[in-house]
Motif scaffolding. Structure first.
Motif, PDB file in Angstrom:
ATOM      1  N   PRO A 171       0.824  -1.213   0.000  1.00 43.73           N
ATOM      2  CA  PRO A 171       0.000   0.000   0.000  1.00 43.73           C
ATOM      3  C   PRO A 171       0.861   1.267   0.000  1.00 43.73           C
ATOM      4  O   PRO A 171       1.943   1.305   0.591  1.00 43.73           O
ATOM      5  CB  PRO A 171      -0.805  -0.122   1.304  1.00 43.73           C
ATOM      6  N   LEU A 172       0.354   2.298  -0.643  1.00 40.75           N
ATOM      7  CA  LEU A 172       0.939   3.633  -0.573  1.00 40.75           C
ATOM      8  C   LEU A 172       0.142   4.433   0.436  1.00 40.75           C
ATOM      9  O   LEU A 172      -1.081   4.385   0.442  1.00 40.75           O
ATOM     10  CB  LEU A 172       0.869   4.323  -1.943  1.00 40.75           C
ATOM     11  N   THR A 173       0.821   5.169   1.293  1.00 46.41           N
ATOM     12  CA  THR A 173       0.121   5.980   2.283  1.00 46.41           C
ATOM     13  C   THR A 173       0.566   7.434   2.164  1.00 46.41           C
ATOM     14  O   THR A 173       1.751   7.729   2.019  1.00 46.41           O
ATOM     15  CB  THR A 173       0.380   5.485   3.713  1.00 46.41           C
ATOM     16  N   VAL A 174      -0.423   8.312   2.208  1.00 40.69           N
ATOM     17  CA  VAL A 174      -0.192   9.759   2.234  1.00 40.69           C
ATOM     18  C   VAL A 174      -1.130  10.315   3.295  1.00 40.69           C
ATOM     19  O   VAL A 174      -2.333  10.389   3.092  1.00 40.69           O
ATOM     20  CB  VAL A 174      -0.482  10.416   0.865  1.00 40.69           C
ATOM     21  N   GLY A 175      -0.589  10.663   4.459  1.00 38.20           N
ATOM     22  CA  GLY A 175      -1.443  11.047   5.564  1.00 38.20           C
ATOM     23  C   GLY A 175      -2.359   9.901   5.940  1.00 38.20           C
ATOM     24  O   GLY A 175      -1.924   8.759   6.113  1.00 38.20           O
ATOM     25  N   ARG A 185       3.644   9.742  -6.823  1.00 39.96           N
ATOM     26  CA  ARG A 185       4.542  10.893  -6.902  1.00 39.96           C
ATOM     27  C   ARG A 185       4.135  11.935  -5.866  1.00 39.96           C
ATOM     28  O   ARG A 185       4.140  13.131  -6.131  1.00 39.96           O
ATOM     29  CB  ARG A 185       4.499  11.476  -8.321  1.00 39.96           C
ATOM     30  N   ALA A 186       3.762  11.455  -4.684  1.00 37.84           N
ATOM     31  CA  ALA A 186       3.283  12.351  -3.623  1.00 37.84           C
ATOM     32  C   ALA A 186       4.289  13.459  -3.344  1.00 37.84           C
ATOM     33  O   ALA A 186       5.499  13.219  -3.282  1.00 37.84           O
ATOM     34  CB  ALA A 186       3.009  11.551  -2.349  1.00 37.84           C
ATOM     35  N   GLY A 187       3.778  14.670  -3.198  1.00 32.89           N
ATOM     36  CA  GLY A 187       4.624  15.828  -2.933  1.00 32.89           C
ATOM     37  C   GLY A 187       5.102  16.523  -4.186  1.00 32.89           C
ATOM     38  O   GLY A 187       5.583  17.658  -4.125  1.00 32.89           O
ATOM     39  N   GLU A 188       4.985  15.861  -5.351  1.00 36.75           N
ATOM     40  CA  GLU A 188       5.397  16.460  -6.617  1.00 36.75           C
ATOM     41  C   GLU A 188       4.184  17.062  -7.333  1.00 36.75           C
ATOM     42  O   GLU A 188       3.070  16.549  -7.220  1.00 36.75           O
ATOM     43  CB  GLU A 188       6.026  15.419  -7.544  1.00 36.75           C
ATOM     44  N   VAL A 189       4.424  18.118  -8.091  1.00 33.66           N
ATOM     45  CA  VAL A 189       3.379  18.653  -8.953  1.00 33.66           C
ATOM     46  C   VAL A 189       3.381  17.838 -10.244  1.00 33.66           C
ATOM     47  O   VAL A 189       4.393  17.769 -10.941  1.00 33.66           O
ATOM     48  CB  VAL A 189       3.609  20.146  -9.268  1.00 33.66           C
ATOM     49  N   GLU A 221       0.805  14.845 -18.139  1.00 34.04           N
ATOM     50  CA  GLU A 221       1.362  13.590 -17.640  1.00 34.04           C
ATOM     51  C   GLU A 221       0.253  12.657 -17.162  1.00 34.04           C
ATOM     52  O   GLU A 221       0.299  11.442 -17.387  1.00 34.04           O
ATOM     53  CB  GLU A 221       2.341  13.862 -16.499  1.00 34.04           C
ATOM     54  N   LEU A 222      -0.756  13.227 -16.488  1.00 33.58           N
ATOM     55  CA  LEU A 222      -1.863  12.405 -16.001  1.00 33.58           C
ATOM     56  C   LEU A 222      -2.667  11.824 -17.153  1.00 33.58           C
ATOM     57  O   LEU A 222      -3.110  10.664 -17.091  1.00 33.58           O
ATOM     58  CB  LEU A 222      -2.761  13.235 -15.081  1.00 33.58           C
ATOM     59  N   LEU A 223      -2.867  12.599 -18.204  1.00 31.83           N
ATOM     60  CA  LEU A 223      -3.568  12.080 -19.378  1.00 31.83           C
ATOM     61  C   LEU A 223      -2.815  10.902 -19.986  1.00 31.83           C
ATOM     62  O   LEU A 223      -3.409   9.909 -20.397  1.00 31.83           O
ATOM     63  CB  LEU A 223      -3.743  13.186 -20.421  1.00 31.83           C
ATOM     64  N   THR A 265      -1.777  23.687  -8.674  1.00 31.90           N
ATOM     65  CA  THR A 265      -0.863  24.782  -8.979  1.00 31.90           C
ATOM     66  C   THR A 265      -1.262  25.319 -10.339  1.00 31.90           C
ATOM     67  O   THR A 265      -1.100  24.634 -11.355  1.00 31.90           O
ATOM     68  CB  THR A 265       0.606  24.298  -9.009  1.00 31.90           C
ATOM     69  N   ARG A 266      -1.832  26.499 -10.359  1.00 31.51           N
ATOM     70  CA  ARG A 266      -2.440  27.038 -11.564  1.00 31.51           C
ATOM     71  C   ARG A 266      -1.462  27.032 -12.740  1.00 31.51           C
ATOM     72  O   ARG A 266      -0.343  27.523 -12.644  1.00 31.51           O
ATOM     73  CB  ARG A 266      -2.935  28.464 -11.309  1.00 31.51           C
ATOM     74  N   GLY A 267      -1.929  26.443 -13.848  1.00 27.73           N
ATOM     75  CA  GLY A 267      -1.121  26.410 -15.055  1.00 27.73           C
ATOM     76  C   GLY A 267      -0.008  25.380 -15.044  1.00 27.73           C
ATOM     77  O   GLY A 267       0.737  25.268 -16.017  1.00 27.73           O
ATOM     78  N   VAL A 268       0.121  24.629 -13.941  1.00 27.91           N
ATOM     79  CA  VAL A 268       1.207  23.643 -13.843  1.00 27.91           C
ATOM     80  C   VAL A 268       0.645  22.232 -13.668  1.00 27.91           C
ATOM     81  O   VAL A 268       0.898  21.348 -14.480  1.00 27.91           O
ATOM     82  CB  VAL A 268       2.168  23.982 -12.679  1.00 27.91           C
ATOM     83  N   GLY A 269      -0.111  21.987 -12.582  1.00 28.34           N
ATOM     84  CA  GLY A 269      -0.637  20.650 -12.374  1.00 28.34           C
ATOM     85  C   GLY A 269      -1.205  20.455 -10.984  1.00 28.34           C
ATOM     86  O   GLY A 269      -1.627  21.410 -10.326  1.00 28.34           O
ATOM     87  N   ILE A 270      -1.197  19.199 -10.516  1.00 29.38           N
ATOM     88  CA  ILE A 270      -1.813  18.795  -9.263  1.00 29.38           C
ATOM     89  C   ILE A 270      -0.762  18.127  -8.371  1.00 29.38           C
ATOM     90  O   ILE A 270       0.104  17.386  -8.858  1.00 29.38           O
ATOM     91  CB  ILE A 270      -2.960  17.787  -9.502  1.00 29.38           C
ATOM     92  N   ARG A 271      -0.865  18.393  -7.067  1.00 31.24           N
ATOM     93  CA  ARG A 271       0.050  17.790  -6.101  1.00 31.24           C
ATOM     94  C   ARG A 271      -0.752  17.139  -4.987  1.00 31.24           C
ATOM     95  O   ARG A 271      -1.690  17.736  -4.447  1.00 31.24           O
ATOM     96  CB  ARG A 271       0.971  18.886  -5.535  1.00 31.24           C
ATOM     97  N   LEU A 272      -0.393  15.899  -4.649  1.00 28.87           N
ATOM     98  CA  LEU A 272      -1.045  15.177  -3.535  1.00 28.87           C
ATOM     99  C   LEU A 272      -0.107  15.237  -2.334  1.00 28.87           C
ATOM    100  O   LEU A 272       1.027  14.765  -2.401  1.00 28.87           O
ATOM    101  CB  LEU A 272      -1.299  13.726  -3.943  1.00 28.87           C
ATOM    102  N   VAL A 273      -0.610  15.779  -1.232  1.00 29.53           N
ATOM    103  CA  VAL A 273       0.187  15.878  -0.006  1.00 29.53           C
ATOM    104  C   VAL A 273      -0.697  15.533   1.198  1.00 29.53           C
ATOM    105  O   VAL A 273      -1.920  15.584   1.122  1.00 29.53           O
ATOM    106  CB  VAL A 273       0.776  17.295   0.196  1.00 29.53           C
ATOM    107  N   ALA A 274      -0.066  15.162   2.302  1.00 27.89           N
ATOM    108  CA  ALA A 274      -0.791  14.917   3.531  1.00 27.89           C
ATOM    109  C   ALA A 274      -1.301  16.234   4.098  1.00 27.89           C
ATOM    110  O   ALA A 274      -0.629  17.265   3.973  1.00 27.89           O
ATOM    111  CB  ALA A 274       0.103  14.207   4.543  1.00 27.89           C
ATOM    112  N   PRO A 275      -2.488  16.248   4.687  1.00 29.57           N
ATOM    113  CA  PRO A 275      -3.006  17.486   5.277  1.00 29.57           C
ATOM    114  C   PRO A 275      -2.046  18.072   6.298  1.00 29.57           C
ATOM    115  O   PRO A 275      -1.410  17.353   7.069  1.00 29.57           O
ATOM    116  CB  PRO A 275      -4.305  17.024   5.969  1.00 29.57           C
TER     117      PRO A 275
END
Length: 228
Positions: free
Chosen positions: A127-131, A165-169, A174-176, A215-225
């Motif tokens: 399993p991968l865990t983020v928060g 890629r948690a913590g990265e934008v 790339e997601l597509l 991040t506007r114009g760049v992408g999405i980042r998944l991080v722990a609250p």
């Protein structure tokens, strides 16, 4: 070669699609209405369904909802409707892609090849865990604070791609490429819709993010609250 079922009431469009797809090596079946199309999915188990929304017997969105209750076959909505709300309704009902008429045969064939690539993101051992979020790629189980999350196939794949890629934008392009196998881009709306669904299930919003930060114009980042 893929077995493709076309659910389309316009005989001219059916014939043109059948010729184009047959020329590209596919086996093509067709039905002129939603209910016979649904029965054909159950009986014949095609590899991909091309679904028109403007059908004579049942609205295409209703057909898609009924289809999703009995099958996970990839569905590409092919329609003259080009309003954003139609795309959102189709994706919400379980469509894998949305193509607006008119379109080129090569473009449609590329979309078909994309939805047939079912592997999704690269699998990760354990399993991968983020928060409080945990995702197991092997069992495809996701939990939040120990409670199971009810995610669609694409929602899980999208969340897994971000967790790997948690913590990265991660850019939408790339997601597509990773989740939808569409390296040519052009599907920002699809990603935005799936992100909005994920945010609801994670108990957040775009205005008040917890895990998913844009991040506007760049992408999405998944991080722990609390770590942003």
């Amino acid at each position: 070669m893929a077995v493709i079922l076309i659910i389309e009431d316009d005989a001219g469009i059916r014939a043109a699609l059948s010729r184009a797809l047959t020329d590209r090596g596919h086996a093509v079946q067709w039905q002129p209405g939603g209910l016979p199309g649904l029965q054909s999915v159950i009986d014949d188990r095609p590899d991909v369904v091309l679904l028109d929304l403007g059908l004579p017997d049942v609205d295409g969105i209703q057909v898609l909802t009924m289809l999703r209750a009995v099958s996970e076959v990839p569905v590409i909505v092919v329609t003259a409707r080009d309003e954003d709300q139609d795309a959102v309704k189709a994706l919400d009902a379980g469509a894998d892609d949305f193509v607006t008429k008119p379109f080129g045969a090569d473009h449609l064939d590329a979309r078909i090849r994309a939805v047939l690539r079912r592997g999704g993101p690269q699998k990760t051992e354990g399993p991968l865990t983020v928060g409080g979020l945990a995702l197991d790629a092997r069992t495809r189980v996701a939990t939040l604070d120990g409670e199971p999350l009810e995610l669609s196939r694409k929602e899980f794949d999208l969340l897994l791609a971000l967790a790997q890629r948690a913590g990265e934008v991660v850019s939408k392009r790339e997601l597509l490429a990773e989740v939808w196998q569409q390296p040519y881009g052009g599907g920002d709306r699809t990603i935005d819709v799936h992100l909005s669904w994920l945010r609801r299930k994670l108990g957040e919003s775009a205005a008040e993010p917890r895990y998913l930060h844009s991040t506007r114009g760049v992408g999405i980042r998944l991080v722990a609250p609390g770590t942003d």
